[in-house]
Design a protein around this motif. Structure first.
Motif, PDB file in Angstrom:
ATOM      1  N   GLY A  35       0.851  -1.192   0.000  1.00 37.46           N
ATOM      2  CA  GLY A  35       0.000   0.000   0.000  1.00 37.46           C
ATOM      3  C   GLY A  35       0.880   1.232   0.000  1.00 37.46           C
ATOM      4  O   GLY A  35       2.098   1.148  -0.141  1.00 37.46           O
ATOM      5  N   MET A  36       0.242   2.380   0.182  1.00 37.20           N
ATOM      6  CA  MET A  36       0.994   3.642   0.220  1.00 37.20           C
ATOM      7  C   MET A  36       1.530   3.907   1.628  1.00 37.20           C
ATOM      8  O   MET A  36       2.677   4.261   1.818  1.00 37.20           O
ATOM      9  N   ALA A  37       0.645   3.751   2.633  1.00 33.24           N
ATOM     10  CA  ALA A  37       1.039   4.144   3.991  1.00 33.24           C
ATOM     11  C   ALA A  37       0.810   3.053   5.031  1.00 33.24           C
ATOM     12  O   ALA A  37       1.441   3.065   6.077  1.00 33.24           O
ATOM     13  N   SER A  38      -0.105   2.108   4.735  1.00 32.59           N
ATOM     14  CA  SER A  38      -0.415   1.091   5.742  1.00 32.59           C
ATOM     15  C   SER A  38      -0.667  -0.267   5.083  1.00 32.59           C
ATOM     16  O   SER A  38      -1.324  -0.342   4.029  1.00 32.59           O
ATOM     17  N   PRO A  39      -0.177  -1.338   5.718  1.00 29.86           N
ATOM     18  CA  PRO A  39      -0.427  -2.678   5.160  1.00 29.86           C
ATOM     19  C   PRO A  39      -1.913  -3.031   5.126  1.00 29.86           C
ATOM     20  O   PRO A  39      -2.326  -3.923   4.390  1.00 29.86           O
ATOM     21  N   ASP A  40      -2.723  -2.289   5.904  1.00 30.58           N
ATOM     22  CA  ASP A  40      -4.167  -2.553   5.878  1.00 30.58           C
ATOM     23  C   ASP A  40      -4.791  -2.286   4.510  1.00 30.58           C
ATOM     24  O   ASP A  40      -5.868  -2.785   4.197  1.00 30.58           O
ATOM     25  N   GLU A  41      -4.103  -1.481   3.717  1.00 23.00           N
ATOM     26  CA  GLU A  41      -4.627  -1.170   2.378  1.00 23.00           C
ATOM     27  C   GLU A  41      -4.664  -2.424   1.496  1.00 23.00           C
ATOM     28  O   GLU A  41      -5.350  -2.473   0.478  1.00 23.00           O
ATOM     29  N   PHE A  42      -3.878  -3.430   1.887  1.00 19.68           N
ATOM     30  CA  PHE A  42      -3.699  -4.547   0.952  1.00 19.68           C
ATOM     31  C   PHE A  42      -4.938  -5.406   0.762  1.00 19.68           C
ATOM     32  O   PHE A  42      -5.124  -5.992  -0.304  1.00 19.68           O
ATOM     33  N   GLU A  43      -5.777  -5.469   1.788  1.00 23.99           N
ATOM     34  CA  GLU A  43      -6.965  -6.312   1.662  1.00 23.99           C
ATOM     35  C   GLU A  43      -7.787  -5.915   0.425  1.00 23.99           C
ATOM     36  O   GLU A  43      -8.165  -6.747  -0.400  1.00 23.99           O
ATOM     37  N   GLU A  44      -7.997  -4.605   0.325  1.00 23.66           N
ATOM     38  CA  GLU A  44      -8.789  -4.106  -0.798  1.00 23.66           C
ATOM     39  C   GLU A  44      -8.045  -4.270  -2.128  1.00 23.66           C
ATOM     40  O   GLU A  44      -8.639  -4.596  -3.158  1.00 23.66           O
ATOM     41  N   LEU A  45      -6.723  -4.068  -2.073  1.00 34.11           N
ATOM     42  CA  LEU A  45      -5.926  -4.225  -3.297  1.00 34.11           C
ATOM     43  C   LEU A  45      -5.988  -5.678  -3.780  1.00 34.11           C
ATOM     44  O   LEU A  45      -6.141  -5.946  -4.973  1.00 34.11           O
ATOM     45  N   LEU A  46      -5.911  -6.596  -2.820  1.00 37.75           N
ATOM     46  CA  LEU A  46      -5.934  -8.009  -3.194  1.00 37.75           C
ATOM     47  C   LEU A  46      -7.281  -8.407  -3.798  1.00 37.75           C
ATOM     48  O   LEU A  46      -7.341  -9.219  -4.727  1.00 37.75           O
ATOM     49  N   GLU A  47      -8.344  -7.791  -3.287  1.00 35.41           N
ATOM     50  CA  GLU A  47      -9.659  -8.060  -3.899  1.00 35.41           C
ATOM     51  C   GLU A  47      -9.649  -7.680  -5.371  1.00 35.41           C
ATOM     52  O   GLU A  47     -10.244  -8.344  -6.206  1.00 35.41           O
ATOM     53  N   ILE A  48      -8.955  -6.584  -5.662  1.00 35.76           N
ATOM     54  CA  ILE A  48      -8.855  -6.159  -7.069  1.00 35.76           C
ATOM     55  C   ILE A  48      -7.998  -7.163  -7.849  1.00 35.76           C
ATOM     56  O   ILE A  48      -8.407  -7.681  -8.890  1.00 35.76           O
ATOM     57  N   TYR A  49      -6.803  -7.475  -7.338  1.00 34.91           N
ATOM     58  CA  TYR A  49      -5.924  -8.410  -8.069  1.00 34.91           C
ATOM     59  C   TYR A  49      -6.620  -9.757  -8.291  1.00 34.91           C
ATOM     60  O   TYR A  49      -6.427 -10.401  -9.333  1.00 34.91           O
ATOM     61  N   ASN A  50      -7.423 -10.173  -7.306  1.00 25.00           N
ATOM     62  CA  ASN A  50      -8.083 -11.477  -7.407  1.00 25.00           C
ATOM     63  C   ASN A  50      -9.098 -11.549  -8.546  1.00 25.00           C
ATOM     64  O   ASN A  50      -9.519 -12.630  -8.942  1.00 25.00           O
ATOM     65  N   LYS A  51      -9.491 -10.382  -9.069  1.00 26.75           N
ATOM     66  CA  LYS A  51     -10.461 -10.383 -10.167  1.00 26.75           C
ATOM     67  C   LYS A  51      -9.814 -10.739 -11.506  1.00 26.75           C
ATOM     68  O   LYS A  51     -10.498 -10.994 -12.482  1.00 26.75           O
ATOM     69  N   TYR A  52      -8.463 -10.724 -11.543  1.00 27.02           N
ATOM     70  CA  TYR A  52      -7.783 -10.878 -12.832  1.00 27.02           C
ATOM     71  C   TYR A  52      -6.846 -12.088 -12.820  1.00 27.02           C
ATOM     72  O   TYR A  52      -6.248 -12.406 -11.790  1.00 27.02           O
ATOM     73  N   PRO A  53      -6.723 -12.735 -13.988  1.00 25.22           N
ATOM     74  CA  PRO A  53      -5.872 -13.939 -14.056  1.00 25.22           C
ATOM     75  C   PRO A  53      -4.408 -13.553 -14.266  1.00 25.22           C
ATOM     76  O   PRO A  53      -3.908 -13.536 -15.386  1.00 25.22           O
ATOM     77  N   LEU A  54      -3.733 -13.237 -13.183  1.00 26.46           N
ATOM     78  CA  LEU A  54      -2.349 -12.789 -13.317  1.00 26.46           C
ATOM     79  C   LEU A  54      -1.428 -13.996 -13.455  1.00 26.46           C
ATOM     80  O   LEU A  54      -1.658 -15.032 -12.822  1.00 26.46           O
ATOM     81  N   LYS A  55      -0.380 -13.833 -14.229  1.00 20.69           N
ATOM     82  CA  LYS A  55       0.611 -14.917 -14.359  1.00 20.69           C
ATOM     83  C   LYS A  55       1.240 -15.147 -12.988  1.00 20.69           C
ATOM     84  O   LYS A  55       1.418 -16.282 -12.567  1.00 20.69           O
ATOM     85  N   GLU A  56       1.605 -14.078 -12.310  1.00 18.45           N
ATOM     86  CA  GLU A  56       2.003 -14.172 -10.903  1.00 18.45           C
ATOM     87  C   GLU A  56       1.825 -12.815 -10.251  1.00 18.45           C
ATOM     88  O   GLU A  56       1.827 -11.783 -10.927  1.00 18.45           O
ATOM     89  N   LEU A  57       1.687 -12.831  -8.936  1.00 20.65           N
ATOM     90  CA  LEU A  57       1.605 -11.596  -8.158  1.00 20.65           C
ATOM     91  C   LEU A  57       2.859 -11.571  -7.274  1.00 20.65           C
ATOM     92  O   LEU A  57       3.009 -12.412  -6.378  1.00 20.65           O
ATOM     93  N   ILE A  58       3.748 -10.624  -7.557  1.00 17.61           N
ATOM     94  CA  ILE A  58       5.001 -10.553  -6.796  1.00 17.61           C
ATOM     95  C   ILE A  58       4.802  -9.516  -5.699  1.00 17.61           C
ATOM     96  O   ILE A  58       4.498  -8.343  -5.979  1.00 17.61           O
ATOM     97  N   ILE A  59       4.957  -9.937  -4.463  1.00 17.88           N
ATOM     98  CA  ILE A  59       4.680  -9.020  -3.351  1.00 17.88           C
ATOM     99  C   ILE A  59       5.968  -8.646  -2.654  1.00 17.88           C
ATOM    100  O   ILE A  59       6.731  -9.505  -2.192  1.00 17.88           O
ATOM    101  N   HIS A  60       6.219  -7.346  -2.608  1.00 19.32           N
ATOM    102  CA  HIS A  60       7.310  -6.788  -1.801  1.00 19.32           C
ATOM    103  C   HIS A  60       6.614  -6.207  -0.569  1.00 19.32           C
ATOM    104  O   HIS A  60       6.023  -5.124  -0.656  1.00 19.32           O
TER     105      HIS A  60
END
Ligand SMILES: Cc1cc2nc3c(=O)[nH]c(=O)nc-3n(C[C@H](O)[C@H](O)[C@H](O)COP(=O)(O)O)c2cc1C
Length: 330
Positions: A147-172
């Motif tokens: 996220g930008m400022a807090s790891p809590d942002e990721f839940e919503e971001l992951l909901e978005i990523y989960n909508k798409y068939p990504l080859k891989e999701l690389i998480i830093h």
């Protein structure tokens, strides 16, 4: 190189995109001398609205500059139209995957809502991914922060990523405001791993084989890791992680000489060549205990002859030491 230990679980190792460092000259030398990286990612390419490749970027992705290398071009933009155009060009060059940069923390990038800055515009990001997935004919992968400022942002971001068939999701697992400080948030990574519909790869602070062992003990289900600063500091790190042993000093010197020669042939102006080499030494010096004095000479060198003498004395006088990694005292 040394024989492989057979008791090792082998991860797939990717070379992280590192702007200013891992261009094709570096990459080709690395692949020739340290052949244990499975995939390389290009430093980010920035498509412009004229839909023309900058020559530096085209050179970086030309197949003849990347022979024998599995390469995934990375794109930094928030305009779907530009992404789709560039993905089409890359497809025509023979690539079958492109990666979207959602991690770059630099101020100039973030203020334009690109890189990690795009994470702040969730609706726009969703619309972008929707348009891109419909518009490209090759696979899409994403490299993201939490996220930008807090790891809590990721839940919503992951909901978005989960909508798409990504080859891989690389998480830093850092947020933008961390830049590269603090430690990666492994608890947040764990949560993401569980909730992701796409395959997850890990990136962050794996600097030694010991770091990999520790990560692997906590996350045995993750098959693929991305290595950045650790691999620049120790170009043999992927081989070591796979059980091929520590590189010798002669190989590091050969690697240095190949990159130096490559830059001299492709970059105009000695100062520019030395600038690139000094950037590399910022990382490589970690391998050599007691190298600070030598590093200073390298940094101060203004002419090729001075630089070459400083490097020659370092290789003559110092040894590399197994087990050292990025960030240790030089
Ligand atoms: C000098 C430098 C340049 C970087 N350039 C890029 C880039 O072009 N694209 C990208 O996604 N990440 C870039 N990164 C981030 C790295 O790919 C990686 O995510 C980060 O260094 C964390 O991994 P590490 O702990 O293994 O180094 C860069 C990092 C550094 C230090």
């Amino acid at each position: 190189m040394i024989e492989k230990r057979e008791d090792h679980k082998e991860p797939c190792c990717c070379f992280a995109p590192m702007e200013g460092i891992t261009g094709y000259v570096y990459r080709s030398a690395h692949h020739a001398l340290f052949p244990h990286v499975d995939r390389y990612f290009t430093p980010f390419l920035q498509p412009n609205q004229n839909h023309r490749f900058a020559s530096r970027e085209r050179n970086d992705v030309l197949p003849e500059h990347n022979k024998g290398i599995t390469l995934i071009p990375q794109i930094l933009t928030n305009r779907a139209e530009d992404f789709i155009w560039m993905a089409g060009e890359l497809e025509a060059l023979g690539y079958d995957e492109v990666n979207l940069n959602l991690g770059c923390p630099s101020g100039t990038v973030v203020t334009k809502y690109k890189g990690a800055g795009f994470l702040a515009k969730k609706e726009a990001l969703d619309a972008f991914l929707d348009e891109v997935c419909a518009g490209i004919h090759i696979r899409l992968s994403v490299k993201t922060r939490l996220g930008m400022a807090s790891p809590d942002e990721f839940e919503e971001l992951l909901e978005i990523y989960n909508k798409y068939p990504l080859k891989e999701l690389i998480i830093h697992p850092r947020v933008r405001s961390d830049f590269y400080k603090s430690t990666p948030d492994r608890a947040a990574f764990q949560k993401a791993l569980k909730a992701s519909r796409n395959e997850v790869w890990y990136n962050g602070d794996i600097f030694t084989p010991g770091d990999w062992e520790e990560f692997h003990a906590g996350f045995p289900e993750v098959d693929c890791i991305m290595l950045g600063r650790g691999l620049i500091a120790n170009p043999g790190l992927a081989g070591e992680i796979k059980g091929f042993g520590f590189p010798d000093k002669g190989r590091i010197k050969e690697f240095h000489d190949m990159i130096y020669q490559g830059y001299r042939e492709t970059i105009s102006g000695n100062r520019n060549v030395l600038f690139k080499m000094k950037e590399l030494w910022f990382y490589l010096l970690f391998l050599f205990p007691g190298s600070e004095k030598y590093g200073k000479k390298i940094r101060k060198a203004e002419r090729a002859a001075e630089y070459e003498a400083a490097v020659a004395s370092l290789f003559r006088d110092l040894d590399i030491q197994e087990g050292r990694g990025y960030g240790e005292e030089r």
